[in-house]
Design an enzyme around this catalytic site. Structure first.
Site, short mmCIF file in Angstrom:
data_model
loop_
_atom_site.label_atom_id
_atom_site.label_comp_id
_atom_site.label_asym_id
_atom_site.label_seq_id
_atom_site.Cartn_x
_atom_site.Cartn_y
_atom_site.Cartn_z
N SER A 16 0.81 -1.22 0.00
CA SER A 16 0.00 0.00 0.00
C SER A 16 0.85 1.28 0.00
CB SER A 16 -0.90 0.02 1.23
OG SER A 16 -1.59 1.24 1.28
N LEU A 17 0.44 2.22 -0.83
CA LEU A 17 1.11 3.53 -0.89
C LEU A 17 0.46 4.51 0.09
CD1 LEU A 17 1.26 3.74 -4.75
CD2 LEU A 17 3.27 3.93 -3.27
N LYS A 65 -15.07 -2.67 1.42
CA LYS A 65 -15.75 -1.42 1.05
C LYS A 65 -17.27 -1.52 1.16
CE LYS A 65 -12.31 0.67 -1.99
NZ LYS A 65 -12.14 1.39 -3.24
N ASN A 86 -14.99 4.19 1.10
CA ASN A 86 -13.54 4.09 1.25
C ASN A 86 -12.99 5.02 2.34
OD1 ASN A 86 -13.63 6.58 -0.06
ND2 ASN A 86 -11.77 6.20 -1.22
N GLY A 125 -13.35 -1.60 -19.71
CA GLY A 125 -13.61 -2.37 -18.50
C GLY A 125 -15.00 -2.07 -17.95
N GLY A 128 -15.31 -2.77 -10.86
CA GLY A 128 -15.62 -1.84 -9.78
C GLY A 128 -15.31 -0.38 -10.13
N ALA A 129 -14.08 -0.11 -10.57
CA ALA A 129 -13.68 1.27 -10.87
C ALA A 129 -14.45 1.79 -12.08
CB ALA A 129 -12.17 1.35 -11.11
P1 NAP Z 1 -12.13 -5.21 -11.36
O1 NAP Z 1 -13.35 -4.88 -10.57
O2 NAP Z 1 -11.50 -6.55 -11.20
O3 NAP Z 1 -12.47 -4.96 -12.93
C1 NAP Z 1 -11.50 -5.20 -13.90
C2 NAP Z 1 -12.11 -5.02 -15.29
O4 NAP Z 1 -11.07 -5.27 -16.23
C3 NAP Z 1 -13.24 -5.99 -15.62
O5 NAP Z 1 -14.12 -5.38 -16.53
C4 NAP Z 1 -12.49 -7.15 -16.29
O6 NAP Z 1 -13.26 -7.86 -17.23
C5 NAP Z 1 -11.44 -6.37 -17.06
N1 NAP Z 1 -10.28 -7.21 -17.36
C6 NAP Z 1 -9.53 -7.93 -16.49
N2 NAP Z 1 -8.53 -8.56 -17.14
C7 NAP Z 1 -8.68 -8.24 -18.45
C8 NAP Z 1 -7.96 -8.60 -19.63
N3 NAP Z 1 -6.88 -9.40 -19.58
N4 NAP Z 1 -8.38 -8.09 -20.80
C9 NAP Z 1 -9.46 -7.28 -20.87
N5 NAP Z 1 -10.18 -6.92 -19.80
C10 NAP Z 1 -9.79 -7.38 -18.59
O7 NAP Z 1 -10.96 -4.16 -11.04
P2 NAP Z 1 -11.11 -2.63 -10.59
O8 NAP Z 1 -11.10 -2.55 -9.12
O9 NAP Z 1 -12.21 -2.03 -11.34
O10 NAP Z 1 -9.70 -2.05 -11.08
C11 NAP Z 1 -9.42 -1.88 -12.46
C12 NAP Z 1 -8.05 -1.22 -12.62
O11 NAP Z 1 -8.08 0.09 -12.06
C13 NAP Z 1 -6.90 -1.95 -11.91
O12 NAP Z 1 -5.75 -1.83 -12.69
C14 NAP Z 1 -6.74 -1.16 -10.60
O13 NAP Z 1 -5.42 -1.24 -10.10
C15 NAP Z 1 -7.04 0.25 -11.10
N6 NAP Z 1 -7.53 1.16 -10.04
C16 NAP Z 1 -6.83 2.32 -9.83
C17 NAP Z 1 -7.27 3.21 -8.88
C18 NAP Z 1 -6.50 4.49 -8.65
O14 NAP Z 1 -6.70 5.15 -7.62
N7 NAP Z 1 -5.67 4.89 -9.56
C19 NAP Z 1 -8.44 2.94 -8.13
C20 NAP Z 1 -9.15 1.75 -8.41
C21 NAP Z 1 -8.68 0.86 -9.37
P3 NAP Z 1 -14.00 -9.27 -16.90
O15 NAP Z 1 -15.35 -8.89 -16.32
O16 NAP Z 1 -14.09 -9.88 -18.25
O17 NAP Z 1 -13.10 -10.01 -15.95
#
Ligand code: NAP
Length: 293
Positions: A16-17, A65, A86, A125, A128-129
């Site tokens: 965690s950062l 969450k 959060n 995508g 969640g995000a």
């Molecule tokens: P999540 O709920 O697991 O959703 C991931 C999404 O990406 C789903 O739609 C999934 O599709 C898709 N996906 C996964 N692997 C894939 C692949 N190989 N090819 C194409 N699509 C793929 O994750 P999340 O929490 O939304 O997070 C998504 C990203 O945002 C992560 O990289 C996370 O680290 C980043 N994030 C960053 C912040 C920030 O503060 N910067 C905050 C939150 C999240 P399926 O339904 O087909 O599995």
């Protein structure tokens, strides 16, 4: 004045950062407060949560969450909309849950030079995000295209139906990552494609990238993903998810004690967080190479 205590609850929390970012924010506010990681397993969560709510404030991450909500007296409008908390303010009279991720994201794209109402949005995508970002787009009324891999189509369709309940007039198109058409103001990557250790992967083609004006990649490790690199080669302004991460923390401090920060201090914190990631990332790669040799 008594020292205040804040904790991040989640599991796992090893990389965690948050301590780096929150400790800097307390320094900037001249607050003598403690920010701790509190890694807690699912079987211990329910029996410990009430005593954890006696801290001055909490951040909540995966997987709690949603689980935290039933323990709070109130949640704010955005937390209700996303069914996700959060940040918790633990007041003397009541505990209130918030979701600051959306404010972090909106400020992150503002730093990039754009906003959700500036034109059509291409969102990669439907997790969640992406759900949070799509909801914010629906609230502005901008046109939205959600692009996912083939297996993700049912999830993306379910998200589209949910957006109709937020704004019945919103225009949402669902497609697959290899069939994206049209031009967009903003492309947001909310998939993990391109994240360490798969740094050579990019979720969309160069042709798609060249059809957008701005790129925001939620990924921050590496700090320059293949997607960002390709956008910059095309002279398209692009940013990673560090600004979102830092700004959502800034909003938590505003909630906890009405903090007020100078924009230049937050910009510096974003740069320093990026440097911190680069150093850790380089360290990780060199550790891996040492293990191989
Ligand atoms: P999540 O709920 O697991 O959703 C991931 C999404 O990406 C789903 O739609 C999934 O599709 C898709 N996906 C996964 N692997 C894939 C692949 N190989 N090819 C194409 N699509 C793929 O994750 P999340 O929490 O939304 O997070 C998504 C990203 O945002 C992560 O990289 C996370 O680290 C980043 N994030 C960053 C912040 C920030 O503060 N910067 C905050 C939150 C999240 P399926 O339904 O087909 O599995």
């Amino acid at each position: 004045m008594a020292q205040k205590t804040y904790k991040l609850l989640g599991y796992p929390l090893a990389h965690s950062l948050s301590p780096f970012i929150h400790e800097r924010l307390f320094q900037l506010s001249k607050k003598n407060s403690i920010y701790d990681l509190y890694e807690i397993s699912q079987q211990n969560f329910e029996q410990n949560v009430e005593s954890l709510l006696k801290n001055d404030g909490l951040n909540i991450t995966i997987p709690y969450k949603v689980a935290i909500i039933k323990h709070l007296d109130k949640i704010d409008e955005r937390a209700k909309l996303y069914n996700s908390v959060n940040t918790v303010h633990c007041g003397e009279k009541e505990t209130v849950g918030y979701n600051t991720d959306c404010y972090g994201f909106l400020q992150g794209i503002k730093d990039l030079g754009t906003s959700l109402d500036a034109g059509p949005v291409l969102l990669l995508g439907a997790g969640g995000a992406a759900n949070m970002i799509a909801t914010e787009v629906a609230l502005t009324g901008s046109r939205l295209t959600i692009a996912v891999r083939e297996s993700g189509l049912p999830r993306a369709e379910a998200l589209r139906n949910q957006l109709m309940t937020v704004n019945a007039a919103c225009y949402v198109n669902v497609t697959t990552l290899d069939q994206i058409e049209g031009s967009y103001n903003l492309l947001v990557n909310a998939t993990p494609v391109g994240m360490y250790p798969h740094m050579n992967e990019c979720p969309v083609s160069k042709e798609v990238i060249s059809s957008v004006k701005y790129v925001y990649d939620l990924i921050y490790n590496p700090v320059e993903t293949k997607l960002i690199q390709m956008a910059r080669e095309l002279s398209i302004p692009a940013a990673n998810g560090i600004s979102m991460l830092v700004w959502q923390a800034v909003y938590a401090h505003k909630i906890w004690y009405q903090a007020d920060f100078k924009k230049e201090d937050i910009d510096k914190l974003i740069r320093d967080t990026e440097e911190n990631i680069v150093n850790h990332f380089v360290q990780k790669l060199s550790d891996r190479d040492t293990q191989k040799s």
